[in-house]
Every structure is written in C-alpha cells, then in structure tokens.
Design a protein around this motif. Structure first.
Motif, PDB file in Angstrom:
ATOM      1  N   UNK A 141     -46.517  17.250  43.434  1.00 41.20           N
ATOM      2  CA  UNK A 141     -47.668  17.858  42.750  1.00 41.20           C
ATOM      3  C   UNK A 141     -47.481  17.865  41.232  1.00 41.20           C
ATOM      4  N   UNK A 142     -46.783  16.888  40.721  1.00 36.06           N
ATOM      5  CA  UNK A 142     -46.594  16.735  39.277  1.00 36.06           C
ATOM      6  C   UNK A 142     -46.197  15.298  39.000  1.00 36.06           C
TER       7      UNK A 142
ATOM      8  N   UNK B  55     -47.045   1.177  41.027  1.00 36.65           N
ATOM      9  CA  UNK B  55     -45.605   1.310  40.807  1.00 36.65           C
ATOM     10  C   UNK B  55     -45.280   2.454  39.851  1.00 36.65           C
ATOM     11  N   UNK B  56     -46.179   2.755  38.919  1.00 33.99           N
ATOM     12  CA  UNK B  56     -45.961   3.886  38.013  1.00 33.99           C
ATOM     13  C   UNK B  56     -45.916   5.203  38.794  1.00 33.99           C
ATOM     14  N   UNK B  57     -46.719   5.273  39.859  1.00 32.98           N
ATOM     15  CA  UNK B  57     -46.802   6.486  40.671  1.00 32.98           C
ATOM     16  C   UNK B  57     -46.010   6.396  41.974  1.00 32.98           C
ATOM     17  N   UNK B  58     -45.212   5.361  42.128  1.00 33.26           N
ATOM     18  CA  UNK B  58     -44.504   5.132  43.389  1.00 33.26           C
ATOM     19  C   UNK B  58     -43.553   6.278  43.717  1.00 33.26           C
ATOM     20  N   UNK B  59     -42.804   6.754  42.749  1.00 33.43           N
ATOM     21  CA  UNK B  59     -41.862   7.839  42.984  1.00 33.43           C
ATOM     22  C   UNK B  59     -42.586   9.125  43.379  1.00 33.43           C
ATOM     23  N   UNK B  60     -43.659   9.446  42.667  1.00 29.27           N
ATOM     24  CA  UNK B  60     -44.377  10.692  42.922  1.00 29.27           C
ATOM     25  C   UNK B  60     -45.251  10.612  44.168  1.00 29.27           C
TER      26      UNK B  60
END
Length: 530
Positions: free
Chosen positions: A273-274, A159-164
């Motif tokens: 990519x960030x 979930x921490x990386x869900x947006x990215x």
C-alpha cells in the motif's frame, strides 16, 4: 467509454461546485505540512530489504551458489546497494557468509548465503509456484490494465511497480502464459485480451463509500477554510476509476475526484500500500494524468502521505496503516514472507540486545545481593564497601547500563555529616551510601591511582579520617563559640556595673595606680556621704 448516466450526473453537480476547484489553490497554499513519524518508520524499516533480496537472488542464480566480492562490487549500481558491498554484507551476518575458498589464491573473499536465508528463499519459490498466488498476480495485472480503460501498458512501466505489486521476477514467463484469456505480450507492451466486469470494481464501491477516508498527522492544523473545501469536495459524486473521464475538463472538481480515485485504487492494488512517487508519476504519464497526480498528492494530505525518508519520496495510503503497521486482514502472503526476511536481517541485533539486557539484569541482582550483605556485615560507620567488592574490576559501561531507578537506594545521613562541607566532601557524599551499601553511580577521577580496583580501601580510610576530623573541628568550633559568648556576657555585665561607670569619670592619674589605690578612695566617698 464512460456510461452516459455519468455525464448527466456530473453536469448537474458542475453548476454547484465550480467555485470549489477554483479556490483550491489558495486553500492548499495555507496548509501547514506535518511529518508523520509512524508512517516514516513504516517506510524506513524496509530500507535494506529490497537490495538484500536482489543480492540474494543474484547469488542463488549462480551454479556454485556463491559469488566473489569483486563481482558484487562491479554490480553495485544495478543491485542498488546503499553502502559499500563489503559493509552491506558484514552488516547482515545472519544472511550472508564471507569466506575464502580453499585452493584459490585470491585477495577477494567470496560470499554465500546462510541456511536460514536459503530456507526462506525456498518458501518464496514454493509460494510463487502455487496456483493461488499465480491467480492473485494475474488479477492484479488485469485490474491495472483496466484502470482508466487504457487496456495496454508497457512492460517497462509494470517493471517499475513489480516489487510493490508482489510480482515474481519472471512474471512474463511464469504468469502471463498461464492466463491467455486475460492478457498477452504484444511487443514491449502487456495488452488486455478480455474485459472482466467482476474485477472492474473499486475498493470504494466494494465498501459502499462515496467519500474517501481521511486522517491527518498529529499536529496538523485544519482551519475552517480548508475543512469547508474538503467537505464540499467529498460531496462530489464518486466515479469508478475503471471509467475514462479524460474528456472532462481538467480543472473541474469532478475530474479531480476521479483522479484521486484512480490514484487511490492503484495504491490499493499494491501489496505494501505504498510506493515511490516516481513510480506513480511514470504510470500517470502513460495514463495522461501525471500533473494531476501531483496535484492530488498536494491537495489531499489526509488521504495520501508523502514521506521523504530513504533519500526519495514515498507515497503511503493512510487508511491502510495504523501507526507503522498494515491493517489489511488477512495479511498478504508476500508481505508475510517479507516480514520474515526483515526478522532474519535483524536477528543479530535482537540477540545482542537480549544479551545486553541479561547482563544488566545480572548486574542488578548482583548489586542487590552485595548491598544486602553489606547491610549485615558493614555495621560500622566507615564500612562502605565490602572487601570482595573492593577487589572487583570496574568498567564505566557497567554503570551506564544500570537504569536510573536504582538511584533510590542512595541516601545521605544529614545528621552525621557536618553542616559546613567543602566541594570535595559534597562530591563524595553524593556518590556514596552509608552502612555498607554500595553506590551504583560511582564516578572515576582523573588520577590513575584512584581508577585502580584496590583504591577503594584507601578511599574509605581517607573518608573515615576526614569524618573524624570534621567531627572534632565541629566540637572545637562549638566550644570556642560557647567560650566567646561567655566572655562577651561577662564584659557586658562589667561595663554596666556602678564601678565601671564611676571609673569612667576618674582621671587618668588615678587609673594608673591600679586596683589597690581604688579601695581607699571609695571608702572616703562613702564616709563623706554619711
């Protein structure tokens, strides 16, 4: 477990590069960190995108498709709004509409979405419902599970990386059940079901590279010691991030390069990519390489850039950007949709900017037309402004919008202006044009009378009278100086004459008799000589 040939290869290289890792701390301490303005802008231009989409999804989820402002205020922390909710809503009128519902007596307005944002939301829903996008999301999740051969990641970390990662909000319900042979939810974790050798290939291996692409910010000074250390480190063997080398020594150069490859592959899995540095550290903590992630970001500024914009630290993969734009071709559909959101958010600013440019262009054309008319009509020396222009209202902002390139039409006739000028005349001559041309650099004075629209005619009369007076004074000064010069020359000739020399030897009594008494004495002296 890693393949046996990896250990043989790493054991061979460990003999030659033990000194490389030991001297890395001293090399890194001498790095002069430089800010990259382009990458900072790539981070900063998406400042309000994520909060806007979060608020948009909250409003869409309501049955009435509207939301009272009081509820938005109560959920400000979860929405992660950077400013007050009412200010954020009014900042983007092309996205949100503020209104008071009829028949309801309330002091708090309600918020709804514009038709344009509703249309983009419909496109987003259609995109995530397609089979192609669901397969892309599943492949990203599968590669994330296979990195480092962990095979299991908590949903809280994902979930921490869900947006990215470009995942939909309901990926657990909409994507995971569609791929039971990929992964499954086991408690609070997403667990790998089947290993895929086709997907367990890194970007570096696809490109056939063993050394990472390196680029530095403008102004970054690479000394010989640091360059030598980087070159030696790049010669170390590249190990796929889909292998597990945690059993190797943590301080070895080979292990450090594996960690850099791990971080490099994770950033490539992300759509922009960030991502924020904290998100990577949370993943690194679960993988057991949190501190080594920090070290990799510190020692390799040519591969990773850490931006401090938006009151946080964002890690950007340098090779994925050219200035502030992504170079990935073709562009991911999720990023295309997000750029459409950004364009809609900035639409009001672009309209205001275009209107301002149109106003400036219109003013320039009008000024040129007035100047051409002034050249034809204003043939007299004192006619500096036309009658129609003197009656126009003037605003300071009108002159501030005009570019400096218009200043080349200003000219001062040095032959017709006096050589000795007061400060007031210098100030007036700098801000005027001759022969009917209008000046674009008019400066208003403190006097309220001079700021009135009809004050130009009085100013012209004053300037005309001032020029006539200065011409007259100049002529009088020349006449006086010519008379003084003539009188000085006459006096010099009289002093050098024989009469004046003889008169200097005479007694004071004779000088008192005057000119009549001087003639007989001269005659007697002449007779005496003969």
């Amino acid at each position: 477990m890693p393949h046996p040939h990896h250990f043989i290869l790493l054991r061979h290289f460990r003999r030659h590069y033990t000194t490389t890792s030991s001297s890395s701390s001293s090399v890194v301490s001498s790095i002069n960190w430089v800010r990259d303005r382009a990458l900072d802008h790539a981070v900063e231009k998406e400042r309000d995108l994520k909060p806007m989409i979060t608020l948009k999804n909250l409003i869409i989820s309501q049955p009435s498709k509207t939301l009272p402002l009081s509820i938005i205020q109560d959920n400000k922390t979860s929405l992660n709004l950077p400013i007050r909710p009412i200010d954020f809503i009014r900042k983007y009128p092309s996205v949100f509409n503020e209104f008071f519902p009829s028949g309801i007596s309330t002091i708090h307005p309600h918020v709804k979405l514009t038709d344009e944002i509703v249309s983009l939301d419909a496109e987003e829903r259609v995109l995530f419902d397609t089979d192609v996008q669901k397969l892309d999301v599943a492949n990203r999740l599968l590669k994330l599970l296979m990195i480092g051969r962990v095979n299991r990641i908590p949903l809280s970390v994902i979930d921490k990386l869900k947006w990215d990662l470009g995942l939909p909000n309901d990926y657990v319900q909409s994507v995971v059940p569609c791929f039971p042979d990929y992964f499954q939810v086991n408690g609070n974790d997403l667990e790998l079901v089947c290993w895929s050798s086709d997907l367990a290939v890194s970007v570096m291996e696809i490109k056939g590279l063993s050394s990472f692409p390196v680029g530095y910010s403008r102004g970054f000074e690479v000394d010989k010691k640091f360059k030598k250390w980087v070159d030696d480190w790049q010669k170390l063997p590249y190990v796929s991030p889909y292998e597990n080398l945690l059993s190797l020594e943590g301080k070895s150069g080979e292990s450090d390069k594996w960690v850099v490859g791990l971080l490099h592959e994770v950033l490539h899995l992300l759509v922009p990519k960030k991502t924020e540095k904290d998100n990577l550290l949370v993943l690194g903590e679960y993988l057991g390489v949190r501190s080594r992630f920090k070290k990799a970001l510190l020692e390799h500024p040519g591969i990773f850039y850490v931006s401090s914009k938006l009151h946080t630290h964002t890690v950007v993969l340098r090779e994925a950007y050219k200035r502030d734009l992504l170079v990935t071709k073709p562009r991911h559909p999720v990023m295309t949709l997000r750029f459409s959101y950004l364009h809609l958010m900035n639409m009001v600013k672009e309209k205001n900017k275009s209107k301002k440019v149109d106003v400036v262009v219109a003013k320039k054309e009008k000024a040129k037309q007035d100047s051409n008319e002034g050249e034809v009509e204003g043939e007299g020396e004192g006619e500096e402004f036309s009658e129609t222009e003197s009656e126009e209202e003037i605003d300071d902002s009108d002159f501030e919008d005009v570019s400096d390139s218009d200043s080349d039409i200003e000219h001062v006739d040095n032959e017709k202006t006096p050589t000795k000028k007061t400060n007031f005349e210098d100030h007036e001559n700098k801000n005027r044009n001759i022969r009917g041309r209008t000046s674009r650099s008019v400066k208003f004075h403190d006097s309220p009378r001079r700021n009135t629209p009809n004050s130009r005619s009085s100013e012209n009369d004053g300037r005309r009278r001032g020029r006539e007076k200065t011409r007259k004074n100049r002529f009088d000064e020349k006449t006086d100086s010519r008379n003084n010069q003539m009188s000085n020359d006459r006096g010099t000739r009289e002093r050098n004459s024989p009469k004046s020399r003889s008169s200097r030897t005479e007694s004071p009594s004779r000088k008192a008799h005057g000119r009549s008494s001087e003639r007989p004495s001269v005659a007697r002296t002449r007779e005496g000589r003969f």
